[in-house]
Design a protein around this motif. Sequence first.
Motif, PDB file in Angstrom:
ATOM      1  N   VAL A   1       2.197  -3.163 -19.596  1.00 51.56           N
ATOM      2  CA  VAL A   1       1.157  -3.097 -18.561  1.00 51.56           C
ATOM      3  C   VAL A   1       0.056  -2.170 -19.062  1.00 51.56           C
ATOM      4  CG1 VAL A   1       2.320  -1.243 -17.288  1.00 51.56           C
ATOM      5  CG2 VAL A   1       0.710  -2.711 -16.107  1.00 51.56           C
ATOM      6  N   ALA A   2      -1.172  -2.586 -18.866  1.00 48.64           N
ATOM      7  CA  ALA A   2      -2.310  -1.781 -19.298  1.00 48.64           C
ATOM      8  C   ALA A   2      -2.564  -0.646 -18.307  1.00 48.64           C
ATOM      9  CB  ALA A   2      -3.554  -2.653 -19.412  1.00 48.64           C
ATOM     10  N   ARG A   3      -3.096   0.438 -18.808  1.00 46.11           N
ATOM     11  CA  ARG A   3      -3.459   1.577 -17.962  1.00 46.11           C
ATOM     12  C   ARG A   3      -4.413   1.134 -16.870  1.00 46.11           C
ATOM     13  NH1 ARG A   3      -7.659   4.066 -16.791  1.00 46.11           N
ATOM     14  NH2 ARG A   3      -8.857   2.994 -18.376  1.00 46.11           N
ATOM     15  N   THR A   4      -5.298   0.206 -17.183  1.00 46.75           N
ATOM     16  CA  THR A   4      -6.273  -0.245 -16.188  1.00 46.75           C
ATOM     17  C   THR A   4      -5.613  -0.944 -15.003  1.00 46.75           C
ATOM     18  OG1 THR A   4      -6.649  -2.256 -17.479  1.00 46.75           O
ATOM     19  CG2 THR A   4      -8.190  -0.430 -17.812  1.00 46.75           C
ATOM     20  N   VAL A   5      -4.495  -1.604 -15.220  1.00 45.60           N
ATOM     21  CA  VAL A   5      -3.770  -2.241 -14.111  1.00 45.60           C
ATOM     22  C   VAL A   5      -3.269  -1.167 -13.151  1.00 45.60           C
ATOM     23  CG1 VAL A   5      -1.720  -3.576 -13.500  1.00 45.60           C
ATOM     24  CG2 VAL A   5      -3.133  -4.293 -15.440  1.00 45.60           C
ATOM     25  N   ILE A   6      -2.712  -0.099 -13.692  1.00 50.24           N
ATOM     26  CA  ILE A   6      -2.226   1.010 -12.860  1.00 50.24           C
ATOM     27  C   ILE A   6      -3.390   1.633 -12.096  1.00 50.24           C
ATOM     28  CG2 ILE A   6      -1.174   3.315 -12.924  1.00 50.24           C
ATOM     29  CD1 ILE A   6       0.437   2.195 -15.408  1.00 50.24           C
ATOM     30  N   ALA A   7      -4.495   1.884 -12.792  1.00 55.52           N
ATOM     31  CA  ALA A   7      -5.673   2.471 -12.146  1.00 55.52           C
ATOM     32  C   ALA A   7      -6.212   1.551 -11.050  1.00 55.52           C
ATOM     33  CB  ALA A   7      -6.755   2.756 -13.184  1.00 55.52           C
ATOM     34  N   ASN A   8      -6.263   0.263 -11.317  1.00 55.98           N
ATOM     35  CA  ASN A   8      -6.778  -0.682 -10.323  1.00 55.98           C
ATOM     36  C   ASN A   8      -5.888  -0.758  -9.090  1.00 55.98           C
ATOM     37  OD1 ASN A   8      -9.045  -1.308 -11.821  1.00 55.98           O
ATOM     38  ND2 ASN A   8      -8.143  -3.110 -12.753  1.00 55.98           N
ATOM     39  N   LEU A   9      -4.578  -0.672  -9.271  1.00 53.81           N
ATOM     40  CA  LEU A   9      -3.664  -0.639  -8.130  1.00 53.81           C
ATOM     41  C   LEU A   9      -3.888   0.628  -7.304  1.00 53.81           C
ATOM     42  CD1 LEU A   9      -0.356  -1.902  -9.737  1.00 53.81           C
ATOM     43  CD2 LEU A   9      -1.544  -2.973  -7.819  1.00 53.81           C
ATOM     44  N   GLU A  10      -3.942   1.754  -7.980  1.00 60.66           N
ATOM     45  CA  GLU A  10      -4.058   3.032  -7.286  1.00 60.66           C
ATOM     46  C   GLU A  10      -5.401   3.204  -6.590  1.00 60.66           C
ATOM     47  OE1 GLU A  10      -3.050   6.132 -10.043  1.00 60.66           O
ATOM     48  OE2 GLU A  10      -0.946   5.525 -10.120  1.00 60.66           O
ATOM     49  N   ASN A  11      -6.431   2.565  -7.112  1.00 61.80           N
ATOM     50  CA  ASN A  11      -7.768   2.686  -6.525  1.00 61.80           C
ATOM     51  C   ASN A  11      -8.085   1.574  -5.535  1.00 61.80           C
ATOM     52  OD1 ASN A  11      -8.486   5.047  -7.891  1.00 61.80           O
ATOM     53  ND2 ASN A  11      -8.924   3.886  -9.726  1.00 61.80           N
TER      54      ASN A  11
ATOM     55  N   ALA B   1       0.827  -1.206   0.000  1.00 65.29           N
ATOM     56  CA  ALA B   1       0.000   0.000   0.000  1.00 65.29           C
ATOM     57  C   ALA B   1       0.861   1.256   0.000  1.00 65.29           C
ATOM     58  CB  ALA B   1      -0.930  -0.007   1.206  1.00 65.29           C
ATOM     59  N   GLU B   2       1.933   1.245   0.783  1.00 63.63           N
ATOM     60  CA  GLU B   2       2.824   2.409   0.852  1.00 63.63           C
ATOM     61  C   GLU B   2       3.531   2.639  -0.486  1.00 63.63           C
ATOM     62  OE1 GLU B   2       6.796   3.904   3.233  1.00 63.63           O
ATOM     63  OE2 GLU B   2       5.503   2.404   4.176  1.00 63.63           O
ATOM     64  N   VAL B   3       4.029   1.568  -1.097  1.00 64.37           N
ATOM     65  CA  VAL B   3       4.733   1.703  -2.381  1.00 64.37           C
ATOM     66  C   VAL B   3       3.772   2.165  -3.472  1.00 64.37           C
ATOM     67  CG1 VAL B   3       5.946   0.422  -4.196  1.00 64.37           C
ATOM     68  CG2 VAL B   3       6.578   0.098  -1.799  1.00 64.37           C
ATOM     69  N   ILE B   4       2.578   1.592  -3.505  1.00 62.51           N
ATOM     70  CA  ILE B   4       1.580   2.004  -4.504  1.00 62.51           C
ATOM     71  C   ILE B   4       1.236   3.480  -4.312  1.00 62.51           C
ATOM     72  CG2 ILE B   4      -0.806   1.698  -5.248  1.00 62.51           C
ATOM     73  CD1 ILE B   4      -0.415  -1.339  -4.539  1.00 62.51           C
ATOM     74  N   ALA B   5       1.048   3.903  -3.072  1.00 66.71           N
ATOM     75  CA  ALA B   5       0.727   5.312  -2.791  1.00 66.71           C
ATOM     76  C   ALA B   5       1.863   6.235  -3.220  1.00 66.71           C
ATOM     77  CB  ALA B   5       0.417   5.495  -1.315  1.00 66.71           C
ATOM     78  N   LYS B   6       3.094   5.822  -2.984  1.00 60.19           N
ATOM     79  CA  LYS B   6       4.239   6.652  -3.381  1.00 60.19           C
ATOM     80  C   LYS B   6       4.352   6.731  -4.900  1.00 60.19           C
ATOM     81  CE  LYS B   6       7.155   6.193   0.705  1.00 60.19           C
ATOM     82  NZ  LYS B   6       8.446   5.698   1.220  1.00 60.19           N
TER      83      LYS B   6
ATOM     84  N   ARG C   1      -8.490  -1.604  -6.115  1.00 64.46           N
ATOM     85  CA  ARG C   1      -9.215  -2.760  -6.645  1.00 64.46           C
ATOM     86  C   ARG C   1      -8.284  -3.950  -6.862  1.00 64.46           C
ATOM     87  NH1 ARG C   1     -11.759   1.571  -9.462  1.00 64.46           N
ATOM     88  NH2 ARG C   1     -10.314   1.303 -11.176  1.00 64.46           N
ATOM     89  N   ARG C   2      -7.016  -3.659  -6.976  1.00 64.55           N
ATOM     90  CA  ARG C   2      -5.996  -4.702  -7.075  1.00 64.55           C
ATOM     91  C   ARG C   2      -5.041  -4.464  -5.916  1.00 64.55           C
ATOM     92  NH1 ARG C   2      -2.259  -6.080 -12.373  1.00 64.55           N
ATOM     93  NH2 ARG C   2      -1.069  -7.700 -11.354  1.00 64.55           N
ATOM     94  N   THR C   3      -4.777  -5.496  -5.116  1.00 63.35           N
ATOM     95  CA  THR C   3      -4.037  -5.281  -3.876  1.00 63.35           C
ATOM     96  C   THR C   3      -2.624  -5.832  -3.888  1.00 63.35           C
ATOM     97  OG1 THR C   3      -4.956  -7.289  -2.926  1.00 63.35           O
ATOM     98  CG2 THR C   3      -6.138  -5.226  -2.499  1.00 63.35           C
ATOM     99  N   GLU C   4      -2.269  -6.587  -4.899  1.00 64.09           N
ATOM    100  CA  GLU C   4      -0.919  -7.142  -4.968  1.00 64.09           C
ATOM    101  C   GLU C   4      -0.199  -6.561  -6.167  1.00 64.09           C
ATOM    102  OE1 GLU C   4      -1.094 -11.370  -4.963  1.00 64.09           O
ATOM    103  OE2 GLU C   4      -2.011 -11.456  -2.985  1.00 64.09           O
TER     104      GLU C   4
END
Length: 102
Positions: free
Chosen positions: A38-48, A7-12, A50-53
């Motif tokens: 990597v698709a834009r949706t993967v980045i969006a899902n991580l940042e939002n 979570a910290e790395v994704i937030a940074k 919806r994807r936790t790993e």
Amino acid sequence: MTAPISAEVIAKLRALRKIQKVSAQQLSDRMTELGYPVARTVIANLENGRRTEVSIDHVVIAAQSLGTTVMALLNEPVECPQCKGEPPAGFTCNTCGAGETR
């Protein structure tokens, strides 16, 4: 639930992307150019959330794409030039997104 370190790395990564005014699509394009498609949706899902790993490969290439290192992501705070990481209570920084609730 996202692990605390992930979570910290994704937030940074998200904060760096916003500070640099790099869209999710631009980050996706940069990562693809570096050999990690990597698709834009993967980045969006991580940042939002919806994807936790997130894989270490993703983190390494995203860091390179944003001009930083994995060690910096793990050890150094992301310094937003606008809010310094602490927007006023109840507000969200328009530059880095700090203070945003998910």
